[in-house]
Design an enzyme around this catalytic site. Structure first.
Site, mmCIF file in Angstrom:
data_model
loop_
_atom_site.group_PDB
_atom_site.id
_atom_site.type_symbol
_atom_site.label_atom_id
_atom_site.label_comp_id
_atom_site.label_asym_id
_atom_site.label_seq_id
_atom_site.Cartn_x
_atom_site.Cartn_y
_atom_site.Cartn_z
ATOM 1 N N PRO A 1 0.837 -1.199 0.000
ATOM 2 C CA PRO A 1 0.000 0.000 0.000
ATOM 3 C C PRO A 1 0.874 1.252 0.000
ATOM 4 O O PRO A 1 1.958 1.265 0.576
ATOM 5 C CB PRO A 1 -0.772 -0.095 1.325
ATOM 6 C CG PRO A 1 -0.664 -1.519 1.742
ATOM 7 C CD PRO A 1 0.638 -2.018 1.190
ATOM 8 N N LYS A 2 0.418 2.299 -0.655
ATOM 9 C CA LYS A 2 1.078 3.610 -0.612
ATOM 10 C C LYS A 2 0.291 4.449 0.381
ATOM 11 O O LYS A 2 -0.802 4.896 0.125
ATOM 12 C CB LYS A 2 1.077 4.262 -2.002
ATOM 13 C CG LYS A 2 1.470 5.732 -2.028
ATOM 14 C CD LYS A 2 2.945 5.932 -1.738
ATOM 15 C CE LYS A 2 3.351 7.382 -1.864
ATOM 16 N NZ LYS A 2 3.128 8.162 -0.653
ATOM 17 N N TRP A 3 0.867 4.600 1.596
ATOM 18 C CA TRP A 3 0.187 5.287 2.692
ATOM 19 C C TRP A 3 0.203 6.796 2.495
ATOM 20 O O TRP A 3 1.142 7.346 1.922
ATOM 21 C CB TRP A 3 0.845 4.920 4.021
ATOM 22 C CG TRP A 3 0.840 3.451 4.259
ATOM 23 C CD1 TRP A 3 1.877 2.579 4.109
ATOM 24 C CD2 TRP A 3 -0.285 2.658 4.647
ATOM 25 N NE1 TRP A 3 1.473 1.299 4.385
ATOM 26 C CE2 TRP A 3 0.151 1.320 4.716
ATOM 27 C CE3 TRP A 3 -1.617 2.952 4.942
ATOM 28 C CZ2 TRP A 3 -0.695 0.280 5.071
ATOM 29 C CZ3 TRP A 3 -2.457 1.911 5.293
ATOM 30 C CH2 TRP A 3 -1.997 0.598 5.358
ATOM 31 N N ASP B 1 -2.818 6.290 -0.887
ATOM 32 C CA ASP B 1 -2.595 7.107 -2.077
ATOM 33 C C ASP B 1 -2.557 6.233 -3.328
ATOM 34 O O ASP B 1 -2.516 6.743 -4.434
ATOM 35 C CB ASP B 1 -1.246 7.844 -1.970
ATOM 36 C CG ASP B 1 -1.326 9.092 -1.121
ATOM 37 O OD1 ASP B 1 -2.441 9.532 -0.809
ATOM 38 O OD2 ASP B 1 -0.254 9.602 -0.777
ATOM 39 N N GLY B 2 -2.523 4.935 -3.142
ATOM 40 C CA GLY B 2 -2.415 3.991 -4.247
ATOM 41 C C GLY B 2 -1.679 2.770 -3.768
ATOM 42 O O GLY B 2 -1.747 2.407 -2.606
#
Length: 173
Positions: free
Chosen positions: A19-21, A168-169
């Site tokens: 995950p892009k935190w 964020d993605g």
């Protein structure tokens, strides 16, 4: 390494997804009682995150370099606004904010431990070492967590569909 946007999630056995935190990238350096937090641009962060310093100080391992993301959960979601409020010049204000909404340090890489650098190891080997580090150090750690990772495209795609709130993605490495 800096992420870049792409139109599609890359596929193949060589990819690992995370995950892009929605937070601040942070390197944590620890050598005994000395703990230093640094932004991806090399700026010191410890003054703004005394709660993270205190949490890192409780980890049993005495010497390491971690890479991760600082996030602040508020009302069941991550708040980038709360992170930005931490960059206040007054130490008393930072302490008040840290007490009201403690930051969480989400780990996604282990760059060194003891006197051994892991920079020349491949990502999968570093991930294995990070997971071992987490099992040994994060059991009773407050607000320090291991970020999930997968090599399964379908799991990554499910994370991607949740983009917008805390994420964020996704990151494909």
């Amino acid at each position: 390494m800096e992420a870049r946007s792409v139109e599609e999630i890359p596929t193949g056995e060589e990819w690992q997804y995370e995950p892009k935190w929605d937070g601040f990238r942070c390197l944590a350096f620890r050598h005994g009682d000395k703990i230093f937090l640094q932004s991806k641009n090399g700026q010191p962060l410890a003054r703004y995150f005394p709660d993270v310093i205190a949490n890192v100080a409780t980890l049993p391992q005495q010497q390491f370099v971690l890479d991760g993301e600082l996030v602040i959960p508020v009302g069941g979601a991550l708040s980038f606004d709360e992170l930005q409020l931490r960059l206040h010049p007054a130490a008393s204000r930072v302490q008040k904010l840290a007490a009201a909404n403690p930051a969480v340090y989400i780990l996604f890489d282990l760059l060194a431990e003891a006197r051994e650098s892991y920079l020349k190891l491949n990502l999968r080997e570093r991930r294995r070492l990070l997971e071992k580090f987490a099992r040994s150090n994060l059991r009773s750690a407050k607000n320090t967590r291991l970020s999930p990772a997968t090599t399964d495209y379908h799991v990554a795609n499910n994370w991607f569909r949740k983009t917008g709130r805390d994420l964020d993605g996704i990151i494909a490495k």
